[in-house]
Design an enzyme around this catalytic site. Structure first.
Site, short mmCIF file in Angstrom:
data_model
loop_
_atom_site.label_atom_id
_atom_site.label_comp_id
_atom_site.label_asym_id
_atom_site.label_seq_id
_atom_site.Cartn_x
_atom_site.Cartn_y
_atom_site.Cartn_z
N GLU A 170 0.83 -1.22 0.00
CA GLU A 170 0.00 0.00 0.00
C GLU A 170 0.86 1.26 0.00
O GLU A 170 0.56 2.22 -0.70
CB GLU A 170 -0.96 -0.02 1.20
N HIS A 265 -5.69 -5.72 -10.35
CA HIS A 265 -5.26 -6.80 -9.45
C HIS A 265 -5.04 -8.11 -10.21
O HIS A 265 -4.45 -9.03 -9.69
CB HIS A 265 -6.28 -7.04 -8.34
ZN LIG Z 1 -2.77 -2.30 -4.65
#
Ligand SMILES: [Zn+2]
Length: 343
Positions: A170, A265
């Site tokens: 992140e 993703h």
């Molecule tokens: Zn990510």
């Protein structure tokens, strides 16, 4: 497609929210997470735009601090950001707060020592985290200016501060926001996600002092809850084997399988496999040489929001030659990585 920078992809949460094997409260947590995530994503999109505009208007960034301040807030299960400040997070009796502080400090050290980077923006930006976001919130995210961690439902997911690769992942979205500024759709979106997986995994390996052969190359292994493990799901993604059945979100392995509207993703699978293959081919520590080539390609050329995967592959091939002119094995390893995924 709007930006999203959560560790758990939306479609996985939606799938779980319809899973009859889960209890009604468990399914509701998944629905809640999806709905809140939508609003948080809008926030991130705006923050990314602001970073882009500010970078073009500013006469030159001023360094805020020689090393970033690390702050932690406690949302106390509300969705009010940032929550209430925790005065001494380093010694807090709250495990989530303490982990958020310690792991963020280690990510800062990792970027400083290994890549000579001063915080997310390379100008000493404060690294801020909020723990205990929402009620059993099943996600973690970079919202464009800070980190946000949910506690997980304790069944499918556990406390998101438990994953050091999640934290590294992140925070790397922040680094990307302040360097290559990759968009979150198409090839650039897949590259954006992949940068976070590559540096998140490298960070976890660096913490454990693992060589590329000792590393498991899994993403999210430490946040998988007991109900997920019972189903044989041991991670979110596997960089060494993106299509593996033990992944909660299996990915394509070849660039030719990436489609224009694919969630980043999933399209991050091929570049993840290319990076992992390059590292394993060369051997040693991932961050020693291949990681340096990737970092140089991410941060050394300014913004390129719509970069394609072939262009990034070419940049890393060139980077291997530029950074290691006397070490042909680095180029060969990078080349082998991209060839493996058809680039
Ligand atoms: Zn990510």
């Amino acid at each position: 497609m709007p930006c999203s920078c959560f560790i758990i992809p939306n479609d996985v949460l939606t799938r779980l929210s319809q899973d009859k094997k889960l209890s009604a409260p468990q399914r509701k947590r998944m629905v809640d997470t999806v709905e809140i995530s939508h609003e948080l994503r809008e926030l991130r999109t705006q923050a990314t735009r602001l970073t882009r505009v500010a970078a073009t208007r500013a006469g030159g960034l001023v360094t805020l601090a020689a090393a970033p301040a690390i702050t932690v807030y406690d949302c106390r299960h509300t969705q009010t950001l940032p929550g209430t400040p925790v005065p001494r997070p380093k010694t807090s009796s709250d495990g989530s707060v303490k982990r958020a502080f310690n792991e963020t400090a280690r990510v800062a050290k990792f970027y400083q020592q290994i890549f000579n980077r001063n915080s997310i923006d390379d100008h000493g930006m404060t690294m801020m985290s909020s723990a205990h976001f929402g009620e059993k919130y099943n996600n973690a995210m970079w919202n464009g200016s800070q980190m946000v961690y949910g506690d997980g439902d304790g069944s499918i997911f556990v406390d998101f501060t438990r994953g050091s690769d999640v934290i590294g992942h992140e925070l790397t979205h922040g680094v990307t926001q302040h360097s290559l500024q990759l968009a979150y759709s198409g090839d650039a979106g897949g590259l954006n996600e992949s940068m976070s997986d590559c540096f998140g995994s490298m960070f976890r390996q660096w913490e454990k002092k693992q060589t590329v052969n000792k590393a498991d190359w899994l993403i999210g292994r430490d946040i998988m809850g007991p109900a997920a493990r019972k189903r044989g799901l041991t991670c979110l993604r596997d960089m060494a084997n993106p299509a593996a059945k033990h992944c909660l979100a299996p990915q394509p392995t070849k660039y030719s399988q990436v489609t224009p509207g694919m969630d980043p993703h999933y399209s991050s699978g091929p570049p993840n496999l290319a990076f992992c293959t390059a590292c394993v081919t060369l051997g040693g520590y991932s961050w020693a040489k291949i990681g340096q080539v990737w970092y140089h390609s991410l941060t050394g050329f300014g913004a390129s929001p719509n970069m394609t995967m072939p262009a990034f592959a070419a940049r890393t091939r060139q980077g291997a030659r530029t950074l290691y002119p006397g070490d042909a094995a680095v180029f060969s390893a990078v080349d082998a990585g991209w060839k493996k995924v058809g680039l």
